[in-house]
Design a protein around this motif. Structure first.
Motif, mmCIF file in Angstrom:
data_model
loop_
_atom_site.group_PDB
_atom_site.id
_atom_site.type_symbol
_atom_site.label_atom_id
_atom_site.label_comp_id
_atom_site.label_asym_id
_atom_site.label_seq_id
_atom_site.Cartn_x
_atom_site.Cartn_y
_atom_site.Cartn_z
ATOM 1 N N TYR A 85 0.867 -1.174 0.000
ATOM 2 C CA TYR A 85 0.000 0.000 0.000
ATOM 3 C C TYR A 85 0.901 1.221 0.000
ATOM 4 N N GLN A 134 4.359 0.372 0.867
ATOM 5 C CA GLN A 134 4.605 -0.290 2.159
ATOM 6 C C GLN A 134 3.928 -1.663 2.146
ATOM 7 N N LYS A 144 -5.088 -4.023 7.842
ATOM 8 C CA LYS A 144 -5.810 -2.850 7.345
ATOM 9 C C LYS A 144 -6.429 -2.109 8.506
ATOM 10 N N PRO A 203 -16.245 1.560 -10.656
ATOM 11 C CA PRO A 203 -16.529 2.567 -9.633
ATOM 12 C C PRO A 203 -15.495 2.548 -8.516
ATOM 13 N N MET A 204 -15.020 3.701 -8.139
ATOM 14 C CA MET A 204 -14.069 3.900 -7.036
ATOM 15 C C MET A 204 -12.670 3.349 -7.316
ATOM 16 N N LYS A 205 -12.461 2.779 -8.484
ATOM 17 C CA LYS A 205 -11.145 2.182 -8.748
ATOM 18 C C LYS A 205 -10.718 2.386 -10.186
ATOM 19 N N LYS A 206 -9.438 2.656 -10.360
ATOM 20 C CA LYS A 206 -8.826 2.649 -11.680
ATOM 21 C C LYS A 206 -7.594 1.775 -11.500
ATOM 22 N N SER A 213 -6.129 4.443 -7.775
ATOM 23 C CA SER A 213 -6.953 5.327 -6.934
ATOM 24 C C SER A 213 -6.513 5.283 -5.478
ATOM 25 N N SER A 214 -6.106 4.108 -5.015
ATOM 26 C CA SER A 214 -5.791 4.005 -3.587
ATOM 27 C C SER A 214 -4.316 3.729 -3.308
#
Lengths: 248, 216
Positions: free
Chosen positions: B32, B35, B65, B187-190, B207-208
């Protein structure tokens, strides 16, 4: 089953009834009949599901650019504009011009409108959580929502947060009526930003799942984050009370 | 003649078959924003389900998480044309379990969260695949030749279907290797996928900042 009853009885009945009993004792509210409160309550509860299908638009927006900043600043702000407008509509439709003719009435009835809107949210989300088939209708995904006592508590805090926003929107409408457009605009924007701050914390935690702050937000939602947000909002409302020396 | 034309025109619409040589075991490192936060194990093998020879996907993901240790275990049975049949999932750390039966365009889901149960049905079109199948499914498409497409993703945990658009974006260099780049939009992600030799060597959620990197 019991927590579901808690949502409808504690959050949906006892809370507004208590608030009504407090407000009717205020000297500013002597001329406001029970029917006005009832109208505000019904409109506030009903307007939430009416405005909720906007989630299809927000869903579409997240497919266009799913970045943290876009979701935070654009998608979330679209949500906030709808929600604060919902509170303004509740107040104006439920109490009319009279409801926003004085500063104190606009503030106090604004708080009641915000609370009613928050109750509408609690009812609607709970029903969708119990019947996931409704996800499609509203464009919202609450499959993982289970009605527990934690949910009752979370909604209690959320209703208080909506109450704060309603107060800000109420005073904004008062200034708008008095042609104080800049003040009206600033107060409405304050409500939007408060909303942005509250929901923005969750968005931040979802996009930054390894940060210590996200862990803190998600693990201390009930004992720290929500109470702090309620206190912050209450402090803001107390400032509005003092501005014109409004007393309950 | 009519039959021949019908067959020719139906070819691109026919469901493609599993191209992965089984048994296959893949290990991924999960990061992430650079990391390391965990690891994933994906196994695809042949199995028997209700007397029929099918494919079995086993996925075990361990991540930390939001300060919590989470182990997500999934078993999914699917047919050679990717039709999902049955899924079991357990997420330790959330105390959440799920079973899904897929039949005739309907996924019947039973969710259990800390002893509380919920059942619901998700309708899906023909050709839709389970969320766990997305990456293996994409690996069997000649992405360079086909160029772009859309997959209907059934997400039992999300209680819905999601349309995922994919597009071949040329090649890239990774550790001196030439890899195919595929962009997924949902949705919410690429997501950027890097595919080499029929395997996803890297999954990158732009995206994240979440990454899955294949461990050799």
């Amino acid at each position: 089953m019991l927590p579901a009853a808690g949502i409808f009885i504690l959050d949906g009945l006892i809370l507004p009834l208590t608030f009504y009993l407090i407000l009717r004792k205020s000297r500013y509210m002597k001329n406001i009949p029970f029917s006005t409160y009832l109208r505000l309550y019904i409109i506030g509860v009903v307007i939430f599901p009416i405005l909720l299908p906007r989630k299809h638009l927000e869903y579409w927006l997240t497919t266009q650019s799913p970045s943290f900043l876009f979701v935070l600043l654009v998608v979330q702000m679209v949500n906030n504009i709808f929600e604060e407008s919902g509170k303004a509509i509740t107040l104006y439709a439920g109490a009319g011009k009279k409801g926003i003719s004085t500063y104190s009435a606009a503030l106090l009835l604004g708080l009641f409108s915000g609370m009613s809107y928050g109750i509408g949210e609690a009812f609607t989300l709970s029903v969708i959580g119990m019947k996931p088939v409704l996800n499609k209708v509203f464009g919202i995904n609450l499959t993982l929502l289970f009605i527990t006592w934690w949910w009752v508590l979370e909604r209690f805090y959320s209703i208080l947060i909506h109450t704060v926003m309603g107060g800000l929107v109420g005073v904004s409408l008062y200034f708008f009526k008095k042609s104080g457009y800049l003040k009206a605009f600033l107060l409405f924007v304050t409500a939007l930003l408060y909303h942005e701050f509250v929901d923005g914390l969750i968005i931040y935690a979802n996009f930054h799942q390894t940060s210590r702050f996200s862990s803190f937000v998600m693990n201390h939602m009930y004992d720290a984050i929500l109470p702090i947000l309620v206190l912050l909002g209450t402090a803001g409302i107390l400032i509005l009370f003092r501005k014109k020396e409004v007393r309950l | 003649m009519k039959m021949l034309i019908a067959i020719i025109f139906s070819l691109p619409l026919m469901a493609q078959e599993v191209c992965i040589s089984v048994p296959e075991t893949l290990h991924y490192s999960i990061e992430y924003n650079g990391q390391r936060i965990g690891k994933a194990l994906n196994i695809i093998e042949k199995a028997t389900f209700e007397g029929k020879t099918v494919y079995k996907y086993l996925g075990v993901t361990d991540v930390v998480k939001q300060g919590r240790n989470i182990r997500d275990s999934v078993i999914l049975y699917f047919d050679k044309d990717w039709t999902p049949i049955y899924q079991e999932r357990y997420i330790k750390g959330m105390n959440l379990s799920l079973t899904t039966h897929y039949k005739d365009g309907k996924a019947s889901v039973k969710l259990n969260l800390a002893g509380k149960e919920k059942s619901f049905t998700i309708s899906y079109p023909q050709g839709a695949v389970d969320n766990e199948e997305i990456l293996p499914f994409l690996r069997c498409i000649d992405v360079k030749k086909v160029g772009s497409g859309e997959i209907v993703d059934i997400t039992p945990l999300g209680g819905q279907t999601v349309k995922i658009k994919w597009k071949y974006e040329g090649t890239a260099k990774m550790n001196d290797m030439e890899v195919a780049r595929v962009l997924l939009k949902m949705p919410m992600k690429k997501v950027e996928l890097f595919i080499k030799g029929g395997k996803v060597v890297k999954y990158f959620d732009k995206s994240s900042g979440l990454e899955m990197i294949l461990q050799e």
